[in-house]
Design a protein around this motif. Structure first.
Motif, mmCIF file in Angstrom:
data_model
loop_
_atom_site.group_PDB
_atom_site.id
_atom_site.type_symbol
_atom_site.label_atom_id
_atom_site.label_comp_id
_atom_site.label_asym_id
_atom_site.label_seq_id
_atom_site.Cartn_x
_atom_site.Cartn_y
_atom_site.Cartn_z
ATOM 1 N N GLU B 42 0.784 -1.335 -0.048
ATOM 2 C CA GLU B 42 -0.146 -0.011 -0.059
ATOM 3 C C GLU B 42 0.816 1.312 0.061
ATOM 4 O O GLU B 42 0.225 2.205 -0.408
ATOM 5 N N PHE B 45 3.632 3.831 -4.985
ATOM 6 C CA PHE B 45 2.560 5.058 -5.469
ATOM 7 C C PHE B 45 1.975 4.456 -6.848
ATOM 8 O O PHE B 45 1.193 5.156 -7.497
ATOM 9 N N TYR B 46 2.190 3.187 -7.163
ATOM 10 C CA TYR B 46 1.761 2.691 -8.435
ATOM 11 C C TYR B 46 1.958 3.726 -9.690
ATOM 12 O O TYR B 46 1.279 4.223 -10.409
ATOM 13 N N CYS B 47 3.547 4.148 -9.767
ATOM 14 C CA CYS B 47 3.972 4.917 -10.893
ATOM 15 C C CYS B 47 3.406 4.391 -12.111
ATOM 16 O O CYS B 47 3.206 3.211 -12.658
ATOM 17 N N TYR B 48 3.543 5.452 -13.178
ATOM 18 C CA TYR B 48 3.436 5.117 -14.487
ATOM 19 C C TYR B 48 4.608 4.943 -15.126
ATOM 20 O O TYR B 48 5.575 5.797 -14.988
ATOM 21 N N ASP B 49 4.800 4.043 -16.036
ATOM 22 C CA ASP B 49 5.946 3.910 -16.556
ATOM 23 C C ASP B 49 7.090 3.868 -15.711
ATOM 24 O O ASP B 49 8.042 4.829 -15.767
ATOM 25 N N PRO B 51 10.185 3.970 -12.980
ATOM 26 C CA PRO B 51 11.366 3.708 -13.237
ATOM 27 C C PRO B 51 12.150 2.294 -12.646
ATOM 28 O O PRO B 51 13.052 1.654 -12.983
ATOM 29 N N GLN B 54 11.689 -0.166 -15.413
ATOM 30 C CA GLN B 54 12.779 -0.095 -16.389
ATOM 31 C C GLN B 54 14.272 -0.568 -15.751
ATOM 32 O O GLN B 54 15.128 -0.702 -16.619
ATOM 33 N N VAL B 106 10.862 5.248 -6.740
ATOM 34 C CA VAL B 106 10.628 6.905 -6.579
ATOM 35 C C VAL B 106 10.630 7.218 -4.896
ATOM 36 O O VAL B 106 11.108 8.285 -4.719
ATOM 37 N N HIS B 107 10.527 6.207 -3.971
ATOM 38 C CA HIS B 107 10.517 6.643 -2.617
ATOM 39 C C HIS B 107 12.109 6.975 -2.291
ATOM 40 O O HIS B 107 12.201 7.543 -1.505
ATOM 41 N N ALA B 109 14.099 8.411 -4.313
ATOM 42 C CA ALA B 109 14.403 9.514 -4.701
ATOM 43 C C ALA B 109 13.824 10.714 -3.549
ATOM 44 O O ALA B 109 14.403 11.738 -3.444
ATOM 45 N N ARG B 110 12.879 10.174 -2.899
ATOM 46 C CA ARG B 110 12.364 11.175 -1.757
ATOM 47 C C ARG B 110 13.343 11.209 -0.624
ATOM 48 O O ARG B 110 13.493 12.020 0.176
#
Lengths: 422, 454
Positions: B42, B45-49, B51, B54, B106-107, B109-110
């Protein structure tokens, strides 16, 4: 230090935070704990005629969202299931022990004058500060022509309110059901009946979910379910709108409003006040975390008022109402544009896909230094805010209002066939 | 003159009790409970495309499988993983996620260190499948084509499975008696505990159409040309069979061995029958060095030194691996190059290292006059593995840069012969090998479909 004391339809309390009529105010034990925790008042759980009602086992259902519990709460509990005399005795003792706190008694008896005439003196004798007429319960009692069944018929609201004003000197608060198409109708009826105040919203008719194994609505009681009353954080927007509708109505302006529906923090409280409430009622948040939550509500509201220079509750109450207008009064020339702070962007792509799939294709995705790069296409952006809402990073996407020249509303707009011409 | 006391290397089996060994070689990173997995899922973030996708060599749709965990669609979650990576279970355990998907999360990155635990979630989903769902894929209509897959490691297994899905029949040939390759013989035991490698092979082979033939070695028992005659296509996934030598004095002494041999022994035998020195020196800076050093400690070695000739940044073992070694009590020494194995009367005594440093011009210089000796009862060499081309001598398959030359369709210079995994150029990662096997299978299938269409 902001003054949080309130006088609501003549009822005094040291702060605007009351516990709503509900399970947390079912008996003296809970109410005493609430007062010790700092609550300014309570609305005692609804009293009815003897013999008391019978409640089912399994009473609540929760709407969870992404790991957060109780975003919404649904209940199928009825009014107090304890004998009237027991409740009355406890109310009397509690009010005597906590004279500075507001003790309001919620009532629900059949829509018959004799029934109301009979119960009102008994309540008055306890020394309670006022009564709240439960015209809101949307489940169970409404099947017996009480609760929301009364609240949905403005004539009944007016009639019962009038009886109460006739048979008691206590302030009469009419609790409104949101299960109607226009909240103004019962509110106006309450006023015509002589109500000293209104409180809203009561719970919303709901089925919280379906048990897919038992194939029955939840909560499942012996294999079957029934609709319940919905409350908690999820209903806050509905409550704010209904409260605002009443607060801005010319004929209702000035009627004290006790606001409730999803208040869980000082910030929620401030918003309810801004939309016209003068006292606040809380239930779900207390049921979720216990009475201690009032600490931060009081503390946070007080700090915020100090920062903003609001000296007391009346100076906050209704502050947003002059700016709560009909859609037709909004300036169509106003434009705001999304702005992505590239230093804060973590590259999740949610703004892009939300805009691309469901909005205006105004956020481009390109590959820069091997990483996805997102940028707002100003020409395409309609300033809808969706990207800013889906972005998981605070202040990464902000909306930048653009310079506006003049004002143009729909009534004057050239596209409006019924436009107002000079 | 006093008689020199004869030095006897202190290398024995059973330094620890069976209970201690069992605990030391149990799952190093126990699985998430379902409740933990849902909480972690949970957070995604369910990122789009995304990272993370990739960054995954097998391009697993990570947000999709994580979302499915959050919604308790375990079957869908596992299928999402396995359709990209049939060895998703092993990869969840052995992948250096800290330099792949989780690094790109992305977490991260934060806030550093806050990545979604993608590996642990992947394990949760694939474990669920193996426990509850079995093999989720079915085979297409039988094609009658036969393919030889040489090497039953991750690349070979992935290739065999994908070919089986397409309806072909596969003979999976390996020099070892058990399939699994490095998962069975080369990775630290605690990373794939509870016989996971064989369980995963069984799970994979349950699709049918794959026959394992163990104990057969390329170049000895058969040649590629022979296979090519018998089969419609051949896939070579023979890995890196060679090990680099340090090329220093004393390397042949008793007690000096290749780390891969040490690990293979440890993986193949009862732990209490594996000898380990009281003092162990591991030379090298890769994951094999870490696996050898930590397992030596866990077998009961008192002092283990991992000595690498350069610095942290140059180590091929990730920071997480290095720190894992350090928390396991391995002493990591950097900027030290082995000069010679020191012996006394022909008996191993230790390793002499020359201290080094980066010069102002960026070159590394070791000072032969500035040396030190680390005493050792056992020396494990982990200075790199190499592709061994001798088994291919009889065949006309081009080698380039020390690996089998393949085109973008994994085809070697020999028609109908494909190759992938560590024996071909590219990163030596389990997950990269799985991708090679999968994609080579698609290339083989395309070739066979084209042929039969003509």
């Amino acid at each position: 230090m902001a003054d949080l004391r309130t006088t609501f339809a003549g009822i005094k309390s040291p702060n605007p935070f009351w516990l709503a009529s509900a399970p947390p105010t079912d008996k003296a034990y809970n109410v005493r704990r609430a007062f010790e925790a700092g609550w300014g008042g309570v609305v005692w759980k609804t009293l009815g005629e003897d013999p008391p009602v019978v409640n089912v086992s399994s009473r609540y259902g929760s709407l969870n969202y992404n790991g957060n519990r109780l975003m919404g709460l649904n209940n199928i509990e009825l009014i107090s299931d304890r004998p009237l005399a027991v409740n009355l005795a406890e109310i009397k003792q509690v009010k005597r022990d906590y004279p500075d706190r507001a003790v309001v008694v919620s009532l629900m008896v059949p829509c018959v004058e004799e029934s109301w005439k009979a119960i009102l003196p008994l309540v008055e004798e306890t020394g309670a500060d006022g009564i709240e007429l439960n015209f809101g319960c949307p489940h169970g009692m409404s099947e017996r022509n009480m609760g929301a069944a009364v609240g949905q018929v403005p004539e009944y609201v007016e009639m019962v309110t009038r009886w109460c004003k006739q048979y008691t000197r206590m302030p009469v608060i009419v609790k409104l059901t949101p299960n109607i198409t226009n909240i103004l109708m019962p509110a106006l009826a309450a006023k015509r009946g002589g109500a000293d105040a209104v409180s809203l919203i009561n719970t919303i008719q709901s089925v919280i979910g379906v048990d897919l194994d038992q194939m029955a609505p939840m909560p499942v009681v012996g294999g079957k379910g029934t609709h319940g009353g919905y409350c908690g954080p999820a209903v806050k927007p509905i409550a704010l709108r209904m409260i605002g509708d009443i607060a801005r109505h010319p004929e209702l302006a000035g009627i004290p409003i006790s606001g409730m529906g999803g208040i869980g923090s000082w910030r929620d409280a401030a918003e309810f006040l801004a939309m016209g409430a003068t006292t606040l009622q809380v239930c779900t948040a207390a049921m979720h975390y216990g009475f201690r939550i009032v600490d931060d509500m009081i503390d946070g509201l007080s700090s915020w008022m100090d920062q903003k220079g609001y000296a007391d509750i009346p100076s906050v109450s209704g502050q947003a109402i002059p700016r709560f207008v009909n859609w037709g009064n909004l300036n169509l020339k106003f434009k705001t544009l999304a702005d992505i702070n590239q230093d804060a962007c973590i590259g999740c792509g949610l703004c892009h896909i939300a805009c691309e799939d469901t909005s205006h294709q105004a956020i481009s995705k390109t590959l820069v230094d091997g990483k996805n790069h997102y940028e707002v296409i100003d020409e395409e952006c309609v300033g809808c805010n969706l990207c800013a809402h889906v972005c998981p990073i605070d202040d990464c996407i902000t909306m930048q209002p653009q310079p506006v020249e003049g004002e143009l509303t729909w009534p004057e707009h050239p596209n409006n066939p019924n436009r107002v011409t000079a | 003159m006093e008689a020199a006391v004869m030095r006897i290397p202190d290398t024995i089996c059973g330094r620890l009790s069976e209970g201690e060994l069992a605990a030391n070689f149990a799952d190093a990173h126990p699985p998430l409970t379902h409740a933990q997995a849902v909480i972690e899922a949970e957070r995604c973030f369910y990122c789009y495309d995304a990272p993370c996708v990739q960054a995954c060599p097998t391009s697993i749709d990570i947000p999709k499988f994580i979302k499915a965990i959050a919604t308790n669609n375990m079957q869908g979650s596992a299928r999402t993983i396995l359709e990209s990576n049939i060895l998703g279970g092993a990869c969840a355990r052995v992948c250096p996620t800290e330099i792949l998907c989780e690094q790109k999360c992305v977490h991260t990155a934060r806030e550093a260190g806050q990545a979604i635990r993608i590996g642990a979630l992947q394990r949760h989903a694939t474990d669920w499948q193996m426990e509850h769902g079995g093999q989720p894929f079915t085979r297409a209509v039988a094609t009658g084509k036969r393919i030889a897959v040489v090497g039953a490691g991750p690349a070979g297994l992935a290739c065999a499975h994908r070919l089986a899905m397409h309806g072909h029949n596969i003979d999976l040939i390996d020099t070892h008696t058990l399939p699994g390759g490095l998962n069975e013989y080369g990775v630290a035991a605690y990373k794939l505990a509870d016989d996971f490698a064989q369980k995963e092979v069984d799970f994979l082979m349950a699709i049918g159409g794959i026959t394992f033939q163990g104990g057969l070695s390329l170049g000895k028992d058969f040649t590629v040309a022979q296979l090519r005659k018998e089969y419609d296509a051949v896939f070579l996934a023979v890995g890196l069979a060679g090990v680099r030598a340090m090329g220093i004095e004393g390397e042949q002494l008793d007690g000096v061995m290749d780390a891969v041999t040490f690990i293979e022994t440890l993986r193949s035998q009862d732990k209490k029958t594996v000898p380990v020195g009281r003092r162990v020196v591991v030379v090298g800076g890769g994951n094999t060095a870490v696996d050898a050093a930590v397992q030596a400690r866990r077998l009961g070695a008192e002092d283990v030194f991992l000595v690498y000739r350069r610095g942290h940044e140059q180590m091929s073992a990730t920071t997480v691996e290095r720190e894992w070694a350090q928390t396991n009590g391995v002493t990591v020494k950097l900027w030290a190059s082995p000069v010679r194995i020191v012996s006394e009367n022909g008996v191993l005594r230790g390793v002499e290292f020359a201290r080094g440093a980066i010069g102002p011009d960026g070159s590394i210089a070791y000072n032969p006059a500035d040396t030190f000796i680390i005493e050792a009862d056992m020396v494990l060499k982990a200075v790199g593995q190499t592709f061994l081309s001798t088994p291919l001598q009889a065949d006309t398959i081009a080698i380039s840069g020390g690996r089998i030359l393949v085109d973008d369709q994994y085809q070697t210079t020999m028609q109908g012969v494909f190759a992938g995994g560590d024996c071909t150029p590219g990163e030596d990662l389990t997950v990269a090998a799985v991708r090679d096997g999968r994609d080579a299978a698609e290339a083989i299938h395309a070739m066979l479909s084209q042929n039969s269409g003509q």
